[in-house]
Scaffold this motif. Structure first.
Motif, PDB file in Angstrom:
ATOM      1  N   GLY A  10     -10.924 155.299  33.097  1.00  0.00           N
ATOM      2  CA  GLY A  10     -10.650 156.688  32.758  1.00  0.00           C
ATOM      3  C   GLY A  10      -9.748 157.371  33.764  1.00  0.00           C
ATOM      4  N   MET A  11      -9.561 158.663  33.558  1.00  0.00           N
ATOM      5  CA  MET A  11      -8.572 159.417  34.326  1.00  0.00           C
ATOM      6  C   MET A  11      -9.009 159.700  35.760  1.00  0.00           C
ATOM      7  SD  MET A  11      -5.557 160.459  33.774  1.00  0.00           S
ATOM      8  CE  MET A  11      -4.388 161.225  34.904  1.00  0.00           C
ATOM      9  N   VAL A  12     -10.292 159.992  35.950  1.00  0.00           N
ATOM     10  CA  VAL A  12     -10.742 160.395  37.289  1.00  0.00           C
ATOM     11  C   VAL A  12     -10.593 159.264  38.315  1.00  0.00           C
ATOM     12  CG1 VAL A  12     -12.712 161.168  38.669  1.00  0.00           C
ATOM     13  CG2 VAL A  12     -12.263 162.203  36.430  1.00  0.00           C
ATOM     14  N   PRO A  13     -11.144 158.072  38.083  1.00  0.00           N
ATOM     15  CA  PRO A  13     -10.953 156.993  39.053  1.00  0.00           C
ATOM     16  C   PRO A  13      -9.485 156.615  39.230  1.00  0.00           C
ATOM     17  CG  PRO A  13     -12.644 156.390  37.459  1.00  0.00           C
ATOM     18  CD  PRO A  13     -12.009 157.640  36.967  1.00  0.00           C
ATOM     19  N   THR A  14      -8.717 156.701  38.129  1.00  0.00           N
ATOM     20  CA  THR A  14      -7.290 156.364  38.211  1.00  0.00           C
ATOM     21  C   THR A  14      -6.558 157.339  39.125  1.00  0.00           C
ATOM     22  OG1 THR A  14      -7.324 155.424  35.981  1.00  0.00           O
ATOM     23  CG2 THR A  14      -5.182 156.042  36.873  1.00  0.00           C
ATOM     24  N   THR A  15      -6.830 158.625  38.936  1.00  0.00           N
ATOM     25  CA  THR A  15      -6.162 159.635  39.758  1.00  0.00           C
ATOM     26  C   THR A  15      -6.572 159.521  41.219  1.00  0.00           C
ATOM     27  OG1 THR A  15      -6.084 161.159  37.873  1.00  0.00           O
ATOM     28  CG2 THR A  15      -5.804 162.113  40.079  1.00  0.00           C
ATOM     29  N   ILE A  16      -7.875 159.405  41.456  1.00  0.00           N
ATOM     30  CA  ILE A  16      -8.357 159.295  42.840  1.00  0.00           C
ATOM     31  C   ILE A  16      -7.781 158.049  43.507  1.00  0.00           C
ATOM     32  CG2 ILE A  16     -10.406 158.932  44.278  1.00  0.00           C
ATOM     33  CD1 ILE A  16     -11.977 160.600  42.243  1.00  0.00           C
ATOM     34  N   GLY A  17      -7.785 156.943  42.785  1.00  0.00           N
ATOM     35  CA  GLY A  17      -7.265 155.708  43.351  1.00  0.00           C
ATOM     36  C   GLY A  17      -5.782 155.784  43.654  1.00  0.00           C
ATOM     37  N   ALA A  18      -4.990 156.297  42.703  1.00  0.00           N
ATOM     38  CA  ALA A  18      -3.540 156.360  42.891  1.00  0.00           C
ATOM     39  C   ALA A  18      -3.170 157.271  44.053  1.00  0.00           C
ATOM     40  CB  ALA A  18      -2.870 156.832  41.600  1.00  0.00           C
ATOM     41  N   VAL A  19      -3.787 158.444  44.105  1.00  0.00           N
ATOM     42  CA  VAL A  19      -3.498 159.375  45.211  1.00  0.00           C
ATOM     43  C   VAL A  19      -3.964 158.779  46.539  1.00  0.00           C
ATOM     44  CG1 VAL A  19      -4.007 161.650  46.176  1.00  0.00           C
ATOM     45  CG2 VAL A  19      -3.552 161.406  43.723  1.00  0.00           C
ATOM     46  N   GLY A  20      -5.157 158.168  46.522  1.00  0.00           N
ATOM     47  CA  GLY A  20      -5.669 157.558  47.746  1.00  0.00           C
ATOM     48  C   GLY A  20      -4.758 156.457  48.253  1.00  0.00           C
ATOM     49  N   GLY A  21      -4.288 155.592  47.337  1.00  0.00           N
ATOM     50  CA  GLY A  21      -3.382 154.523  47.737  1.00  0.00           C
ATOM     51  C   GLY A  21      -2.090 155.056  48.317  1.00  0.00           C
ATOM     52  N   ALA A  22      -1.549 156.105  47.695  1.00  0.00           N
ATOM     53  CA  ALA A  22      -0.310 156.704  48.196  1.00  0.00           C
ATOM     54  C   ALA A  22      -0.512 157.343  49.566  1.00  0.00           C
ATOM     55  CB  ALA A  22       0.211 157.731  47.194  1.00  0.00           C
ATOM     56  N   VAL A  23      -1.663 158.003  49.751  1.00  0.00           N
ATOM     57  CA  VAL A  23      -1.944 158.646  51.048  1.00  0.00           C
ATOM     58  C   VAL A  23      -2.076 157.599  52.152  1.00  0.00           C
ATOM     59  CG1 VAL A  23      -3.697 159.915  52.349  1.00  0.00           C
ATOM     60  CG2 VAL A  23      -2.991 160.721  50.083  1.00  0.00           C
ATOM     61  N   VAL A  24      -2.848 156.542  51.889  1.00  0.00           N
ATOM     62  CA  VAL A  24      -3.018 155.489  52.897  1.00  0.00           C
ATOM     63  C   VAL A  24      -1.691 154.850  53.233  1.00  0.00           C
ATOM     64  CG1 VAL A  24      -4.039 153.233  53.328  1.00  0.00           C
ATOM     65  CG2 VAL A  24      -5.423 155.035  52.302  1.00  0.00           C
ATOM     66  N   TYR A  25      -0.895 154.537  52.205  1.00  0.00           N
ATOM     67  CA  TYR A  25       0.414 153.929  52.458  1.00  0.00           C
ATOM     68  C   TYR A  25       1.300 154.858  53.294  1.00  0.00           C
ATOM     69  CZ  TYR A  25       5.032 151.992  51.887  1.00  0.00           C
ATOM     70  OH  TYR A  25       6.289 151.481  52.165  1.00  0.00           O
ATOM     71  N   THR A  26       1.339 156.132  52.911  1.00  0.00           N
ATOM     72  CA  THR A  26       2.219 157.073  53.596  1.00  0.00           C
ATOM     73  C   THR A  26       1.824 157.257  55.059  1.00  0.00           C
ATOM     74  OG1 THR A  26       2.652 158.256  51.521  1.00  0.00           O
ATOM     75  CG2 THR A  26       3.115 159.432  53.571  1.00  0.00           C
ATOM     76  N   LEU A  27       0.532 157.409  55.317  1.00  0.00           N
ATOM     77  CA  LEU A  27       0.081 157.583  56.698  1.00  0.00           C
ATOM     78  C   LEU A  27       0.393 156.346  57.542  1.00  0.00           C
ATOM     79  CD1 LEU A  27      -3.362 159.365  56.171  1.00  0.00           C
ATOM     80  CD2 LEU A  27      -1.193 160.384  56.923  1.00  0.00           C
ATOM     81  N   ALA A  28       0.141 155.155  56.963  1.00  0.00           N
ATOM     82  CA  ALA A  28       0.451 153.920  57.682  1.00  0.00           C
ATOM     83  C   ALA A  28       1.951 153.781  57.902  1.00  0.00           C
ATOM     84  CB  ALA A  28      -0.087 152.719  56.909  1.00  0.00           C
ATOM     85  N   ASP A  29       2.741 154.180  56.906  1.00  0.00           N
ATOM     86  CA  ASP A  29       4.192 154.087  57.024  1.00  0.00           C
ATOM     87  C   ASP A  29       4.722 155.027  58.095  1.00  0.00           C
ATOM     88  OD1 ASP A  29       6.587 152.823  56.037  1.00  0.00           O
ATOM     89  OD2 ASP A  29       7.126 154.739  55.129  1.00  0.00           O
ATOM     90  N   VAL A  30       4.155 156.221  58.181  1.00  0.00           N
ATOM     91  CA  VAL A  30       4.562 157.169  59.227  1.00  0.00           C
ATOM     92  C   VAL A  30       4.262 156.592  60.612  1.00  0.00           C
ATOM     93  CG1 VAL A  30       4.017 159.407  60.265  1.00  0.00           C
ATOM     94  CG2 VAL A  30       4.354 159.225  57.790  1.00  0.00           C
TER      95      VAL A  30
END
Length: 249
Positions: free
Chosen positions: A63-83
């Motif tokens: 469903g939408m809730v786990p998908t949204t949380i997962g996608a945003v979480g993955g992007a946040v982790v990637y971005t912080l690690a990339d910085v």
């Protein structure tokens, strides 16, 4: 055990494209516009895989809730690690020009680029492993998308490493190691998540999609735009449609 080894084999196959691309980028003098065009095509392929194979699949699973949380979480982790990695010399790890620093220019940049390569490759490989769950076959589109996109990634990065004066042993040791770790990550995705509930599996799949999408926007598209900005849109669309056609075959 046999299924885990199969997952590892598919992950290794997709990761081996990094070595193939690195060999071309390091030993051949590929013109920057060609590198940029291939990078744009790979971006389109991955965008299609993220849309239909990862985010779409995650939404069907949980469903939408786990998908949204997962996608945003993955992007946040990637971005912080990339910085964090960018401050240590890995900001331009996929650039083919003279942007990459040598070890003399920035100590520790080689190690940072190695961690950056891991950051870029592991989410893709985990998804290859999870696509085998439930007794199904591996997602051919996901494997093809990762393989096709890995060739320009390895090519562009190795060309930049050559310009920065990196030793061939470092370059091919790095990409060969990442290929092996890609296989291990695919095995982990299959072995560790086999009993995961649909919501959790959806969140993990979506987090990989979010991380890959952030990687495309942060590293692949800028490299493509640098030397092929007049054609990047068209080439990216062609890559997107190529992957979409594979998913419909």
């Amino acid at each position: 055990m046999a299924e885990i080894l199969v997952a590892g084999g598919w992950g290794l196959l997709a990761g081996s494209a990094l070595v193939l691309g690195a060999a071309v980028g390091f030993f051949a003098r590929v013109r920057p516009p060609v590198v940029a065009a291939v990078m744009a095509f790979g971006s389109g392929v991955l965008l299609s895989a993220v849309s239909f194979e990862l985010i779409g699949e995650a939404h069907e699973q949980g469903g939408m809730v786990p998908t949204t949380i997962g996608a945003v979480g993955g992007a946040v982790v990637y971005t912080l690690a990339d910085v964090w990695l960018a401050r240590r010399g890995a900001r331009h790890r996929k650039r083919s020009g003279g942007q990459q620093p040598s070890e003399r220019e920035q100590a520790g940049s080689g190690t940072a680029m190695a961690f950056g390569a891991l950051l870029d490759g592991i989410p893709e490989s985990i998804v290859i492993g999870t696509s085998l769950l439930g007794g199904g076959t591996v997602s051919a589109v996901t494997v093809a998308a990762v393989f096709i996109s890995n060739v320009p990634e390895g090519l562009s990065s190795a060309a930049g490493m050559r310009r920065a004066g990196r030793d061939p042993r470092y370059v091919f040791g790095l990409w060969g190691g990442i290929a092996v770790i890609s296989g291990a990550a695919a095995m982990l995705g299959y072995g560790a998540l086999g009993d995961a509930p649909p919501g959790l599996l959806a969140g993990i799949t979506a987090s990989a999609g979010g991380a890959i999408l952030a990687m495309i926007a942060d590293t692949m598209i800028p490299e493509a735009f640098a030397d092929a900005h007049l054609w990047i849109g068209l080439i990216t669309v062609i890559g997107f449609l190529t992957a979409f056609a594979l998913s419909q075959a």
